[in-house]
Write a protein that holds these residues in place. Structure first.
Motif, PDB file in Angstrom:
ATOM      1  N   LEU A  17       0.926  -1.302   0.057  1.00 13.41           N
ATOM      2  CA  LEU A  17       0.032  -0.035  -0.086  1.00 13.41           C
ATOM      3  C   LEU A  17       1.023   1.135  -0.044  1.00 13.41           C
ATOM      4  CD1 LEU A  17      -2.991   1.195   0.378  1.00 13.41           C
ATOM      5  CD2 LEU A  17      -2.419   1.172   2.722  1.00 13.41           C
ATOM      6  N   ILE A  18       0.565   2.276  -1.036  1.00 17.06           N
ATOM      7  CA  ILE A  18       1.661   3.164  -1.070  1.00 17.06           C
ATOM      8  C   ILE A  18       0.635   4.572  -0.809  1.00 17.06           C
ATOM      9  CG2 ILE A  18       2.843   4.689  -2.843  1.00 17.06           C
ATOM     10  CD1 ILE A  18       3.993   1.957  -1.981  1.00 17.06           C
ATOM     11  N   ILE A  19       1.200   5.181   0.191  1.00 13.87           N
ATOM     12  CA  ILE A  19       0.390   6.609   0.561  1.00 13.87           C
ATOM     13  C   ILE A  19       0.844   7.669  -0.542  1.00 13.87           C
ATOM     14  CG2 ILE A  19      -0.060   8.327   2.348  1.00 13.87           C
ATOM     15  CD1 ILE A  19      -0.835   5.388   3.094  1.00 13.87           C
ATOM     16  N   LEU A  20      -0.453   8.345  -0.727  1.00 13.12           N
ATOM     17  CA  LEU A  20      -0.446   9.332  -1.906  1.00 13.12           C
ATOM     18  C   LEU A  20       0.102  10.713  -1.136  1.00 13.12           C
ATOM     19  CD1 LEU A  20      -3.650   8.879  -3.913  1.00 13.12           C
ATOM     20  CD2 LEU A  20      -1.050   8.122  -4.440  1.00 13.12           C
ATOM     21  N   LEU A  21       0.886  11.434  -2.049  1.00 15.34           N
ATOM     22  CA  LEU A  21       1.058  12.815  -1.728  1.00 15.34           C
ATOM     23  C   LEU A  21      -0.139  13.711  -1.857  1.00 15.34           C
ATOM     24  CD1 LEU A  21       3.055  15.203  -1.174  1.00 15.34           C
ATOM     25  CD2 LEU A  21       3.286  15.282  -3.433  1.00 15.34           C
ATOM     26  N   VAL A  44      -3.254   4.791  -2.695  1.00 11.87           N
ATOM     27  CA  VAL A  44      -3.195   3.689  -3.899  1.00 11.87           C
ATOM     28  C   VAL A  44      -2.326   2.603  -3.536  1.00 11.87           C
ATOM     29  CG1 VAL A  44      -2.001   3.454  -6.171  1.00 11.87           C
ATOM     30  CG2 VAL A  44      -3.033   5.760  -5.441  1.00 11.87           C
ATOM     31  N   SER A  45      -2.791   1.195  -4.031  1.00 16.55           N
ATOM     32  CA  SER A  45      -2.353   0.296  -3.752  1.00 16.55           C
ATOM     33  C   SER A  45      -1.675  -0.342  -5.076  1.00 16.55           C
ATOM     34  CB  SER A  45      -3.270  -0.921  -2.925  1.00 16.55           C
ATOM     35  OG  SER A  45      -2.750  -2.149  -2.723  1.00 16.55           O
ATOM     36  N   TYR A  46      -0.477  -0.810  -5.170  1.00 17.55           N
ATOM     37  CA  TYR A  46       0.282  -1.371  -6.208  1.00 17.55           C
ATOM     38  C   TYR A  46       0.543  -2.822  -5.846  1.00 17.55           C
ATOM     39  CZ  TYR A  46       1.426   3.599  -7.814  1.00 17.55           C
ATOM     40  OH  TYR A  46       1.255   4.805  -8.064  1.00 17.55           O
TER      41      TYR A  46
END
Length: 454
Positions: free
Chosen positions: A12-16, A28-30
């Motif tokens: 799970l990637i946290i957005l700016l 956003v989850s890659y």
């Protein structure tokens, strides 16, 4: 087509968040965050995203790499390099999955979306590593060895991956592979070539690697220059050729089994008929040696060793003669012969044999298209025994005829006497000899012998 690779666990990637929006509402989850793919294959980058309630998605797209501060991100679907290769599989709600085909370069990709109030991007992104297949093989092997070739990649391919092997761009018809290895048992010289591999279901083929098979000389042969007719006195070159790996650099020449020289080229200057004996060359490299077949040179030369042999032949009812035979050594064989009597310029006969009807010294001259040579003169003596026999026979025939005529005349004379007188007293008669016949009375005859002596 999607590459077969082992994926990393979802991340799970946290957005700016732009303009102070709470990051807890954006995400956003890659999955996965790192993909290793074969060159020219296809990959799917799975992605989901979230945003606060009440926001409306205006635009979604994928972009790549880092940009300078203040620089706007490029939508890859509008990039000519990606336009035909990128397919957005998501929507404008939560799914942001993207398919990328014919991957070429290692790169980092990001998903970005724009709402009616703000815009954001997953900062970690998906790292794509593009790699080639590589064939590992020994640089050189010797004929008869066992060889193992391995198809490798920096990507961790699944165990279900099926490998395809090629030699000189042609698929190997026999399945001699075990997993990602190709085993060549008792390698032959025909196995030499450029080997490459591929994974079934992928278009990419590895760069080709040369397999070099070493072997001893074979197919050793001798060529002749010039290749046409060879005439005595010409210069002739013999060239030795062979198939070997590495190429043979050592050559030996043999004439009739005897060593006569070395080197790939053997020169014979002013060749003679004595040089026609079989030639062989021996080709040598570090793996062995082999002889060529023997080559016999067909050397043309004019007549030589011309000689005359004498055969006596008596012909009773004609004339005595001596038959002469002309012999020579030449290539091609002489077919033209002329005969001469010593001290005479004009020929007295032609052909390989000649009948001498008179005594003298005779010689022959043999010819072929390359020249001529004369023999030594031989002495011929023609005897006249046959002529005396003919003379004696002629006299005998004439004498026999004379005896018969004389006998008839005597018989006729006696018959006449008997008729004139039966009782006449016999009177003495002169004895005449004609051809050893006694006559009681003279008989006259005129015989002419017409005999010409040659």
């Amino acid at each position: 087509m999607v590459t077969s690779v082992r994926m990393a666990p979802p991340l799970l990637i946290i957005l700016l968040v732009i303009h102070g929006v709470s990051s807890g509402d954006w995400g956003v989850s890659y999955s996965p965050s790192h993909i290793c793919a074969l060159n020219d294959s296809s990959v799917i980058m799975s992605c989901t995203y979230t945003y606060p309630t009440g926001y409306q998605i205006m635009r979604v797209f994928w972009t790549k790499g880092t940009v300078k501060k203040g620089q706007e991100r490029t939508d890859l679907s509008e990039d000519p390099e990606y336009r035909q290769r990128l397919q957005y599989l998501g929507d404008k709600q939560q799914n942001c999955t993207m398919r990328l085909s014919h991957v070429k370069d290692s790169q980092k990709y990001y998903f970005r979306f724009i709402t009616d109030k703000d815009k954001a991007m997953g900062m970690t992104g998906v790292t794509l590593t593009v790699t080639d297949l590589q064939v590992e093989s020994p640089e050189r092997v010797t004929e008869g060895d066992s060889v193992r070739l391995t198809c490798k990649s920096s990507c961790t391919l699944t165990d279900r991956a099926t490998f395809i092997w090629y030699r000189n761009s042609q698929p190997l018809t026999e399945r001699r592979d075990r997993n990602n290895e190709l085993l060549l048992q008792s390698v032959r010289r025909e196995d030499a070539g450029r080997y490459s591999c591929a994974v079934h279901g992928h278009n990419h083929t590895s760069p080709a690697v040369q397999l070099n098979v070493m072997y001893a000389p074979r197919s050793v042969s001798v060529s002749i220059s010039p290749s046409g007719e060879i005439v005595s006195g010409d210069s002739v070159t013999l060239i030795c050729s062979s198939d070997s790996n590495p190429p043979a650099l050592n050559f030996n020449w043999f004439k009739g089994g005897m060593f006569v020289g070395s080197g790939r080229i053997y020169n014979i200057s002013k060749i003679s008929s004595d040089d026609s004996e079989g030639y062989k060359c021996k080709s040598i490299n570090e793996h062995g040696e082999k002889y060529s077949d023997a080559v016999t040179l067909n050397i043309m030369y004019p007549p030589r060793n011309v000689s005359v042999s004498i055969i006596q032949s008596g012909q009773i009812w004609a004339r005595d003669s001596v038959t002469l035979i002309c012999s020579s050594d030449s290539n091609p064989p002489a077919l033209n012969f002329r005969w001469f009597k010593e001290n005479e310029s004009s020929a007295v006969g032609s052909g390989q044999s000649f009948s001498a009807l008179q005594s003298g010294r005779f010689y022959c001259q043999a010819h072929n298209q390359h020249g001529s040579q004369r023999s030594d003169a031989v002495t011929v003596t023609v005897k006249v025994v046959g002529r005396l026999v003919i003379l004696y026979i002629s006299i005998g025939v004439i004498c026999g005829a004379a005896v018969i005529i004389t006998t008839l005349l005597i018989w006729r004379s006696r018959m006449k006497k008997r008729m004139e007188s039966q009782m006449n007293q016999s009177r003495p008669h002169d004895r005449r000899k004609a051809c050893n016949v006694e006559l009681s009375e003279p008989v006259y005859m005129n015989v002419t012998l017409d005999m010409k002596m040659p």
